[in-house]
Design an enzyme around this catalytic site. Structure first.
Site, PDB file in Angstrom:
ATOM      1  N   ASN A   1       4.898  -3.941  37.116  1.00  0.00           N
ATOM      2  CA  ASN A   1       6.271  -3.431  37.210  1.00  0.00           C
ATOM      3  C   ASN A   1       6.555  -2.238  36.287  1.00  0.00           C
ATOM      4  O   ASN A   1       7.271  -1.334  36.671  1.00  0.00           O
ATOM      5  CB  ASN A   1       7.308  -4.555  37.033  1.00  0.00           C
ATOM      6  CG  ASN A   1       7.070  -5.407  35.818  1.00  0.00           C
ATOM      7  OD1 ASN A   1       5.994  -5.356  35.223  1.00  0.00           O
ATOM      8  ND2 ASN A   1       8.042  -6.183  35.432  1.00  0.00           N
TER       9      ASN A   1
ATOM     10  N   GLU B   1       4.104 -13.779  28.207  1.00  0.00           N
ATOM     11  CA  GLU B   1       5.439 -13.267  28.547  1.00  0.00           C
ATOM     12  C   GLU B   1       5.588 -13.449  30.053  1.00  0.00           C
ATOM     13  O   GLU B   1       4.967 -12.734  30.834  1.00  0.00           O
ATOM     14  CB  GLU B   1       5.535 -11.792  28.125  1.00  0.00           C
ATOM     15  CG  GLU B   1       6.973 -11.371  27.894  1.00  0.00           C
ATOM     16  CD  GLU B   1       7.672 -11.024  29.180  1.00  0.00           C
ATOM     17  OE1 GLU B   1       8.255 -11.941  29.798  1.00  0.00           O
ATOM     18  OE2 GLU B   1       7.637  -9.847  29.565  1.00  0.00           O
TER      19      GLU B   1
ATOM     20  N   CYS C   1      11.259  -8.599  34.272  1.00  0.00           N
ATOM     21  CA  CYS C   1      11.288  -9.993  33.830  1.00  0.00           C
ATOM     22  C   CYS C   1      12.616 -10.355  33.194  1.00  0.00           C
ATOM     23  O   CYS C   1      13.062 -11.489  33.260  1.00  0.00           O
ATOM     24  CB  CYS C   1      10.151 -10.245  32.847  1.00  0.00           C
ATOM     25  SG  CYS C   1      10.111  -9.081  31.494  1.00  0.00           S
TER      26      CYS C   1
ATOM     27  N   GLU D   1       6.984 -10.499  21.237  1.00  0.00           N
ATOM     28  CA  GLU D   1       6.552  -9.112  21.217  1.00  0.00           C
ATOM     29  C   GLU D   1       7.717  -8.272  20.695  1.00  0.00           C
ATOM     30  O   GLU D   1       8.812  -8.762  20.500  1.00  0.00           O
ATOM     31  CB  GLU D   1       6.143  -8.674  22.619  1.00  0.00           C
ATOM     32  CG  GLU D   1       4.985  -9.509  23.138  1.00  0.00           C
ATOM     33  CD  GLU D   1       4.430  -8.980  24.426  1.00  0.00           C
ATOM     34  OE1 GLU D   1       3.476  -8.201  24.367  1.00  0.00           O
ATOM     35  OE2 GLU D   1       4.966  -9.346  25.471  1.00  0.00           O
TER      36      GLU D   1
HETATM   37  P1  NDP Z   1       0.462 -12.345  38.421  1.00  0.00           P
HETATM   38  O1  NDP Z   1       0.929 -13.236  37.365  1.00  0.00           O
HETATM   39  O2  NDP Z   1      -0.491 -12.901  39.412  1.00  0.00           O
HETATM   40  O3  NDP Z   1      -0.222 -11.035  37.797  1.00  0.00           O
HETATM   41  C1  NDP Z   1      -0.008 -10.544  36.490  1.00  0.00           C
HETATM   42  C2  NDP Z   1      -1.313  -9.985  35.931  1.00  0.00           C
HETATM   43  O4  NDP Z   1      -2.296 -11.018  35.832  1.00  0.00           O
HETATM   44  C3  NDP Z   1      -1.966  -8.923  36.811  1.00  0.00           C
HETATM   45  O5  NDP Z   1      -2.630  -7.971  36.003  1.00  0.00           O
HETATM   46  C4  NDP Z   1      -2.989  -9.725  37.581  1.00  0.00           C
HETATM   47  O6  NDP Z   1      -4.014  -8.922  38.107  1.00  0.00           O
HETATM   48  C5  NDP Z   1      -3.501 -10.646  36.503  1.00  0.00           C
HETATM   49  N1  NDP Z   1      -4.152 -11.859  36.977  1.00  0.00           N
HETATM   50  C6  NDP Z   1      -4.054 -12.468  38.177  1.00  0.00           C
HETATM   51  N2  NDP Z   1      -4.824 -13.586  38.211  1.00  0.00           N
HETATM   52  C7  NDP Z   1      -5.428 -13.683  37.003  1.00  0.00           C
HETATM   53  C8  NDP Z   1      -6.333 -14.611  36.414  1.00  0.00           C
HETATM   54  N3  NDP Z   1      -6.778 -15.675  37.069  1.00  0.00           N
HETATM   55  N4  NDP Z   1      -6.741 -14.401  35.146  1.00  0.00           N
HETATM   56  C9  NDP Z   1      -6.301 -13.356  34.446  1.00  0.00           C
HETATM   57  N5  NDP Z   1      -5.449 -12.419  34.955  1.00  0.00           N
HETATM   58  C10 NDP Z   1      -5.012 -12.591  36.215  1.00  0.00           C
HETATM   59  O7  NDP Z   1       1.716 -11.746  39.146  1.00  0.00           O
HETATM   60  P2  NDP Z   1       1.866 -11.267  40.658  1.00  0.00           P
HETATM   61  O8  NDP Z   1       1.468  -9.865  40.751  1.00  0.00           O
HETATM   62  O9  NDP Z   1       1.216 -12.202  41.622  1.00  0.00           O
HETATM   63  O10 NDP Z   1       3.444 -11.409  40.826  1.00  0.00           O
HETATM   64  C11 NDP Z   1       4.014 -12.658  41.229  1.00  0.00           C
HETATM   65  C12 NDP Z   1       5.296 -12.931  40.497  1.00  0.00           C
HETATM   66  O11 NDP Z   1       5.089 -12.938  39.081  1.00  0.00           O
HETATM   67  C13 NDP Z   1       6.374 -11.876  40.680  1.00  0.00           C
HETATM   68  O12 NDP Z   1       7.060 -12.035  41.857  1.00  0.00           O
HETATM   69  C14 NDP Z   1       7.215 -12.134  39.474  1.00  0.00           C
HETATM   70  O13 NDP Z   1       8.080 -13.200  39.714  1.00  0.00           O
HETATM   71  C15 NDP Z   1       6.226 -12.518  38.421  1.00  0.00           C
HETATM   72  N6  NDP Z   1       5.887 -11.383  37.544  1.00  0.00           N
HETATM   73  C16 NDP Z   1       6.489 -11.326  36.336  1.00  0.00           C
HETATM   74  C17 NDP Z   1       6.259 -10.256  35.517  1.00  0.00           C
HETATM   75  C18 NDP Z   1       6.911 -10.154  34.188  1.00  0.00           C
HETATM   76  O14 NDP Z   1       7.102  -9.058  33.680  1.00  0.00           O
HETATM   77  N7  NDP Z   1       7.228 -11.251  33.574  1.00  0.00           N
HETATM   78  C19 NDP Z   1       5.402  -9.147  35.909  1.00  0.00           C
HETATM   79  C20 NDP Z   1       4.761  -9.329  37.191  1.00  0.00           C
HETATM   80  C21 NDP Z   1       5.021 -10.416  37.964  1.00  0.00           C
HETATM   81  P3  NDP Z   1      -3.931  -8.507  39.682  1.00  0.00           P
HETATM   82  O15 NDP Z   1      -2.569  -7.933  39.896  1.00  0.00           O
HETATM   83  O16 NDP Z   1      -5.001  -7.524  39.792  1.00  0.00           O
HETATM   84  O17 NDP Z   1      -4.136  -9.776  40.455  1.00  0.00           O
END
Ligand code: NDP
Length: 499
Positions: free
Chosen positions: A166, A264, A298, A475
């Protein structure tokens, strides 16, 4: 739709190719054979780049480089020198604000002016923590057995930064800046959905003279590259920003080798609007939650709890603010850009459908946005839901889209109970002119931050993190340095032993 911008030019201006390599040990690096992950422009659905898909071998190569740099150059370097280099990096980021902002806007879909703001905030993180690098200190103690007893704060070694899509450049800087200031080295795994700005930062880091190996980036899939990074035995601390579901997997993986973890994980943050509130200010905050980054934040406050006596007044003001917003590709600097992916758009539309099925009523928006210039991208109409109750799915789950829910309450006790009845606890806001009530609620609200009479008010200097399922650790602010250091206690006998 024919985009009025050229992704190839944007990549070239930021100094990166359309098939970038990982960044390891101060250079672009990719093994001879690598598979790749396509990167889409969310405003058009077109692929504009393909990043290398790292796996356990690439992660190991980066972790070993980071470990060597930690031992050989970065931890031994005088903290004032480390801090000065980070401050130089802040300056370089500001020099390159425009090309990086354009790249970030292309990659995430966010409006260009918001992307410019993100780069400025990223620079501020490096300046702030650069200034703090030589101010880490311990304490001295009177101790029963030792003549001299004191603590020192020491870095962990190699730190993993797993960042979401994001706001990649700011979320990266939020973790990398304090980690490096404290003397750690880092390996970053960006989201496959918006992976490019962390690679550009590698070049700037090299240009300002930060030693090779201090900052490394492995691109690729979360389940493969991300999982390999959290499991790597050289990684002693992990900072993860993303969903609760993935956060729990990261924590389980870190437990295997007892790495420290900062999580986070997002929220379902409430805004409490009382009958004595500045209603226009509350409406501005309610609208901003769905406008800023199209609600993909978030800390977006996506539950507006409003006293029944000002419900209609607030609602009218919110509707006025969100009606007629301009949607378009981020690079045209509209009010709202697209959501980051088709999957994210479908998830948001599905949650809106569930909300109406459960009894909520749409008063603005509610569907996929269509129209000139936005037919191919992942655009969602800014949406306001009323008659929402706290038990509905839309009030319980993080939406991550331009959707605001309005709920009613009749007294303070009910408002507080509704606000705290959530699995999350990242942030909250209170709008009231009653000073005592504001601070009473600040004590009782179960969230890592409470904002009073304006939202958002937080910045680089103010600690941030979640209660409950919103996360672990803090953080931002000097508090962040505690998450990147471990405490050592030294106990000494200095007086001559008397037998
Ligand atoms: P994820 O939690 O899946 O992804 C966040 C990060 O984790 C990305 O860099 C992702 O890589 C990585 N990741 C995914 N699987 C693993 C793993 N097994 N081990 C280590 N790292 C991993 O979020 P999504 O993109 O699926 O988003 C889904 C929901 O999460 C959103 O709709 C929102 O509600 C929430 N979200 C919250 C955020 C925040 O700021 N708190 C930010 C983003 C999402 P990759 O993308 O390459 O899979």
């Amino acid at each position: 739709m024919s985009a009025s911008y050229q992704p190839a030019e944007i990549l070239a201006d930021a100094g990166v190719s359309d098939s970038p390599s990982h960044w390891v040990d101060g250079r672009s690096w990719v093994p001879e054979k690598t598979s790749r992950v396509d990167v889409e422009d969310p405003a058009t659905g077109r692929v504009f780049a393909a990043v290398a898909a790292g796996g356990p071998d690439e992660v190991d190569f980066a972790a070993v480089a980071a470990h060597a740099a930690y031992h050989n150059v970065w931890a031994p370097m005088p903290p004032a020198r480390r801090g000065a280099l980070l401050q130089l990096l802040a300056g370089r980021l500001l020099d390159e604000q425009e090309p990086i902002a354009r790249l970030e806007s292309l990659d995430t879909g966010k409006p260009l002016s918001q992307a410019r703001g993100d780069v400025a905030v990223a620079a501020r993180y490096f300046a702030y923590f650069g200034e703090a690098a030589d101010k880490l200190s311990g304490e001295t103690f009177w101790a029963e057995r030792a003549d001299l007893s004191y603590t020192v704060r020491e870095p962990y070694g190699v730190v993993a930064q797993i960042i979401p899509w994001n706001s990649p450049i700011t979320q990266l800087a939020r973790g990398v800046a304090p980690a490096l200031a404290a003397g750690n080295t880092v390996v970053v795994k960006p989201s496959e959905l918006a992976p490019i700005s962390p690679l550009v930062l590698g070049r700037l880091i090299r240009e300002v003279g930060i030693p090779d190996g201090v900052y490394n980036v492995i691109t690729g899939l979360g389940d493969i590259a991300g999982a390999a990074l959290t499991a790597h035995p050289l990684v002693r601390q992990i900072t993860f920003t993303g969903s609760v579901q993935t956060g729990k997997r990261v924590l389980a993986s870190s437990a295997e080798h007892l790495a420290h973890c900062t999580l986070e994980l997002g929220g379902k943050s409430p805004t409490l609007v009382f009958d004595d509130a500045d209603v226009p200010a509350a409406a501005r905050a309610a609208a901003a939650a769905l406008i800023r980054n199209a609600g993909q934040s978030c800390s977006a406050t996506t539950r507006i709890l409003v006293h029944e006596s000002v419900h209609d007044q607030l609602l009218d003001a919110v509707i006025t603010r969100v009606s007629g917003l301009k949607l378009g590709p981020g690079l045209t600097d509209p009010d709202l850009g697209p959501l980051v992916s088709e999957r994210q758009l479908n998830r948001v539309l599905q949650l809106i459908g569930t909300a109406t099925a459960e009894g909520a009523r749409i008063v603005v928006g509610g569907g996929r946005a269509e129209g000139e210039g936005i037919v191919d991208g992942y655009f969602c109409e800014p949406t306001v839901l009323v008659d929402v109750t706290n038990d509905m799915t839309v009030a319980r789950q993080e939406i991550f889209g331009p959707v605001q829910s309005v709920l009613r309450f009749s007294d303070e006790e009910e408002a507080l109970a509704m606000a705290n009845d959530s699995a999350y606890g990242l942030s909250s806001a209170v709008f009231t002119r009653d000073f005592a009530r504001a601070h009473r609620l600040a004590r009782l609200l179960q969230s890592g931050q409470v904002h009073i009479n304006e939202y958002p008010l937080d910045s680089v200097e103010t600690p941030f993190g979640g209660y409950k399922e919103s996360g672990i650790g803090r953080e931002k602010g000097l508090q962040a340095l505690a998450g990147y250091t471990q405490l050592k206690t030294v106990l000494a006998r200095v007086a001559a032993a008397s037998d």
